[in-house]
Design a protein around this motif. Structure first.
Motif, PDB file in Angstrom:
ATOM      1  N   MET A 168       0.837  -1.195   0.000  1.00 55.00           N
ATOM      2  CA  MET A 168       0.000   0.000   0.000  1.00 55.00           C
ATOM      3  C   MET A 168       0.877   1.252   0.000  1.00 55.00           C
ATOM      4  O   MET A 168       1.871   1.309   0.721  1.00 55.00           O
ATOM      5  CB  MET A 168      -0.932   0.012   1.217  1.00 55.00           C
ATOM      6  CG  MET A 168      -1.821   1.245   1.288  1.00 55.00           C
ATOM      7  SD  MET A 168      -2.918   1.262   2.722  1.00 55.00           S
ATOM      8  CE  MET A 168      -4.031  -0.073   2.295  1.00 55.00           C
ATOM      9  N   ASN A 169       0.507   2.226  -0.808  1.00 54.31           N
ATOM     10  CA  ASN A 169       1.202   3.521  -0.848  1.00 54.31           C
ATOM     11  C   ASN A 169       0.392   4.544  -0.068  1.00 54.31           C
ATOM     12  O   ASN A 169      -0.815   4.665  -0.277  1.00 54.31           O
ATOM     13  CB  ASN A 169       1.375   4.017  -2.281  1.00 54.31           C
ATOM     14  CG  ASN A 169       2.176   3.078  -3.150  1.00 54.31           C
ATOM     15  OD1 ASN A 169       1.644   2.110  -3.689  1.00 54.31           O
ATOM     16  ND2 ASN A 169       3.453   3.351  -3.286  1.00 54.31           N
TER      17      ASN A 169
ATOM     18  N   SER B 251       6.838   1.734  -3.174  1.00 53.59           N
ATOM     19  CA  SER B 251       5.896   1.585  -2.061  1.00 53.59           C
ATOM     20  C   SER B 251       5.833   2.824  -1.175  1.00 53.59           C
ATOM     21  O   SER B 251       5.278   2.763  -0.078  1.00 53.59           O
ATOM     22  CB  SER B 251       6.284   0.370  -1.209  1.00 53.59           C
ATOM     23  OG  SER B 251       7.606   0.512  -0.703  1.00 53.59           O
TER      24      SER B 251
ATOM     25  N   GLY C  19      -8.966   9.323   2.411  1.00 55.42           N
ATOM     26  CA  GLY C  19      -7.791   8.456   2.479  1.00 55.42           C
ATOM     27  C   GLY C  19      -6.468   9.156   2.669  1.00 55.42           C
ATOM     28  O   GLY C  19      -5.406   8.517   2.563  1.00 55.42           O
TER      29      GLY C  19
ATOM     30  N   ARG D  56      -7.161   7.652  -6.910  1.00 51.90           N
ATOM     31  CA  ARG D  56      -7.306   6.348  -6.270  1.00 51.90           C
ATOM     32  C   ARG D  56      -7.773   5.294  -7.265  1.00 51.90           C
ATOM     33  O   ARG D  56      -7.303   4.151  -7.266  1.00 51.90           O
ATOM     34  CB  ARG D  56      -8.285   6.442  -5.098  1.00 51.90           C
ATOM     35  CG  ARG D  56      -7.741   7.241  -3.909  1.00 51.90           C
ATOM     36  CD  ARG D  56      -8.824   7.458  -2.858  1.00 51.90           C
ATOM     37  NE  ARG D  56      -9.208   6.209  -2.247  1.00 51.90           N
ATOM     38  CZ  ARG D  56      -8.603   5.695  -1.176  1.00 51.90           C
ATOM     39  NH1 ARG D  56      -7.602   6.345  -0.612  1.00 51.90           N
ATOM     40  NH2 ARG D  56      -9.006   4.552  -0.666  1.00 51.90           N
ATOM     41  N   GLU D  57      -8.699   5.680  -8.139  1.00 53.30           N
ATOM     42  CA  GLU D  57      -9.205   4.724  -9.130  1.00 53.30           C
ATOM     43  C   GLU D  57      -8.143   4.383 -10.169  1.00 53.30           C
ATOM     44  O   GLU D  57      -7.983   3.217 -10.552  1.00 53.30           O
ATOM     45  CB  GLU D  57     -10.457   5.301  -9.800  1.00 53.30           C
ATOM     46  CG  GLU D  57     -11.035   4.431 -10.908  1.00 53.30           C
ATOM     47  CD  GLU D  57     -11.457   3.036 -10.459  1.00 53.30           C
ATOM     48  OE1 GLU D  57     -11.666   2.176 -11.341  1.00 53.30           O
ATOM     49  OE2 GLU D  57     -11.582   2.794  -9.223  1.00 53.30           O
TER      50      GLU D  57
ATOM     51  N   ARG E 296      -5.762   2.057  -8.565  1.00 52.37           N
ATOM     52  CA  ARG E 296      -6.363   0.722  -8.424  1.00 52.37           C
ATOM     53  C   ARG E 296      -6.261  -0.065  -9.716  1.00 52.37           C
ATOM     54  O   ARG E 296      -5.912  -1.249  -9.718  1.00 52.37           O
ATOM     55  CB  ARG E 296      -7.826   0.836  -7.996  1.00 52.37           C
ATOM     56  CG  ARG E 296      -8.504  -0.500  -7.700  1.00 52.37           C
ATOM     57  CD  ARG E 296     -10.006  -0.365  -7.667  1.00 52.37           C
ATOM     58  NE  ARG E 296     -10.550   0.001  -8.981  1.00 52.37           N
ATOM     59  CZ  ARG E 296     -10.697  -0.853  -9.993  1.00 52.37           C
ATOM     60  NH1 ARG E 296     -10.334  -2.129  -9.874  1.00 52.37           N
ATOM     61  NH2 ARG E 296     -11.209  -0.437 -11.144  1.00 52.37           N
TER      62      ARG E 296
ATOM     63  N   SER F 129       3.706   1.311 -10.504  1.00 54.02           N
ATOM     64  CA  SER F 129       3.459  -0.057 -10.067  1.00 54.02           C
ATOM     65  C   SER F 129       4.558  -1.009 -10.542  1.00 54.02           C
ATOM     66  O   SER F 129       5.025  -1.867  -9.785  1.00 54.02           O
ATOM     67  CB  SER F 129       2.101  -0.525 -10.589  1.00 54.02           C
ATOM     68  OG  SER F 129       1.838  -1.856 -10.210  1.00 54.02           O
TER      69      SER F 129
ATOM     70  N   LEU G 129      -2.205  -0.630  -7.751  1.00 57.17           N
ATOM     71  CA  LEU G 129      -1.736   0.084  -6.568  1.00 57.17           C
ATOM     72  C   LEU G 129      -2.904   0.348  -5.624  1.00 57.17           C
ATOM     73  O   LEU G 129      -4.037   0.525  -6.064  1.00 57.17           O
ATOM     74  CB  LEU G 129      -1.104   1.420  -6.948  1.00 57.17           C
ATOM     75  CG  LEU G 129       0.156   1.396  -7.811  1.00 57.17           C
ATOM     76  CD1 LEU G 129       0.455   2.796  -8.326  1.00 57.17           C
ATOM     77  CD2 LEU G 129       1.338   0.845  -7.020  1.00 57.17           C
ATOM     78  N   THR G 130      -2.624   0.429  -4.339  1.00 53.52           N
ATOM     79  CA  THR G 130      -3.619   0.802  -3.355  1.00 53.52           C
ATOM     80  C   THR G 130      -3.146   2.054  -2.658  1.00 53.52           C
ATOM     81  O   THR G 130      -2.084   2.069  -2.038  1.00 53.52           O
ATOM     82  CB  THR G 130      -3.845  -0.307  -2.310  1.00 53.52           C
ATOM     83  OG1 THR G 130      -4.259  -1.491  -2.987  1.00 53.52           O
ATOM     84  CG2 THR G 130      -4.910   0.103  -1.313  1.00 53.52           C
ATOM     85  N   LEU G 131      -3.930   3.128  -2.772  1.00 53.88           N
ATOM     86  CA  LEU G 131      -3.604   4.392  -2.111  1.00 53.88           C
ATOM     87  C   LEU G 131      -4.438   4.510  -0.843  1.00 53.88           C
ATOM     88  O   LEU G 131      -5.660   4.448  -0.896  1.00 53.88           O
ATOM     89  CB  LEU G 131      -3.886   5.586  -3.022  1.00 53.88           C
ATOM     90  CG  LEU G 131      -3.122   5.649  -4.345  1.00 53.88           C
ATOM     91  CD1 LEU G 131      -3.453   6.927  -5.080  1.00 53.88           C
ATOM     92  CD2 LEU G 131      -1.630   5.546  -4.106  1.00 53.88           C
ATOM     93  N   GLY G 132      -3.780   4.697   0.291  1.00 50.28           N
ATOM     94  CA  GLY G 132      -4.527   4.825   1.519  1.00 50.28           C
ATOM     95  C   GLY G 132      -3.605   4.874   2.718  1.00 50.28           C
ATOM     96  O   GLY G 132      -2.395   4.831   2.589  1.00 50.28           O
TER      97      GLY G 132
END
Length: 284
Positions: A1-2, A232, A31, A273-274, A277, A227, A281-284
């Motif tokens: 997660m980033n 990270s 987020g 974020r989309e 995704r 990605s 990648l996951t932003l949060g």
């Protein structure tokens, strides 16, 4: 997660907790886990209040800057180092682990030609001393390649990597910015790959500095490139909604970057974020 960050130029031209704190419920809901502090005049930062704010809201802080126009790291490096010492003190006092930005020069200051060997030599000597000073405060030091209109010293990821390899300090990292990359790199893939070994921070900024997704930047290629190298670290939205007068000229920001400035956060963050995704990648 980033971790997903926000440069606070999206909210105000300076670090102003009276304006920022009322937005925090919404920002946390979107987020945001990191805020970037424009640290142009370190004496203006209330470090105790800022650290308490960060702890209260559970956000990391990353200050950034460009050196004042009066400084010259080649001709008068001691003056620039003297300016940075209280900057490092502020970073440490607010609980930050790093300082990013144009730590090697002034935003908007160019010679009109390619950097000379003397300029590169002097810049590298300065950065070596600056990295040592930063380390004494427990900090890492970022160098942000900028486009040719804002600096002639470091424009691409490969340029920054060569500087770091020459200096050899283990606490210098590359701070990439998609706005500058859109101008200077052959591709996002090439730029991120060249910087991968030293990449420590990423600005995601639209090609017009406005709302992500409402400009010409290829966000699919950008996020895929991030990605693909397995980065990270933090990914921070930088938009020039509000810009301090000290650097507005260097950034060439003289008109609003968005018809509705609230869209930078309300539309831009969900869009990023989309796109992340879709690239895995996951932003949060």
């Amino acid at each position: 997660m980033n971790i997903l960050g926000l440069h606070t130029f999206a909210i105000a031209p300076v670090w102003n907790l009276d304006l920022i704190e009322p937005r925090m419920e919404r920002l946390k809901g979107l987020g945001i886990g990191l805020l970037e502090i424009p640290l142009l005049r370190p004496e203006e930062i209330d470090t105790r209040r800022t650290r308490a704010f960060a702890e209260r809201w559970g956000v990391a802080l990353v200050p950034s800057l460009g050196l004042p126009a009066s400084l010259d790291v080649v001709a008068r490096p001691d003056e620039a180092l003297a300016f940075l010492e209280p900057v490092f003190g502020v970073c440490e006092a607010v609980g930050s682990e790093a300082l990013g930005g144009v730590t090697y020069g002034t935003i908007g200051k160019t010679s009109g030609r390619a950097p000379t060997a003397e300029e590169i030599d002097g810049m590298c000597r300065f950065l070596a001393h600056a990295a040592k000073a930063a380390k004494a405060h427990g900090l890492k030091l970022g160098i942000e390649p900028c486009n040719r209109y804002e600096t002639h010293l470091i424009n691409r990821g490969i340029d920054a990597a060569k500087v770091i390899e020459r200096i050899g300090a283990d606490n210098i990292f590359i701070h990439l910015d998609t706005y500058h990359m859109h101008i200077e790199e052959e591709s996002f893939e090439a730029g991120f790959r060249a910087a991968a070994s030293y990449l420590g921070y990423v600005h995601v900024s639209e090609a017009n500095r406005g709302v992500p997704g409402r400009g010409m930047l290829n966000w699919g290629a950008c996020m895929k490139a991030i990605s693909d190298i397995g980065y990270s670290g933090a990914i921070t939205l930088e938009s020039m909604n509000h810009v301090d007068v000290d650097i507005a000229g260097g950034l060439a920001v003289w008109r609003p970057v968005a018809d509705n400035p609230h869209d930078v956060i309300g539309v831009g963050l969900p869009f990023l974020r989309e796109e992340a995704r879709k690239a895995g990648l996951t932003l949060g």
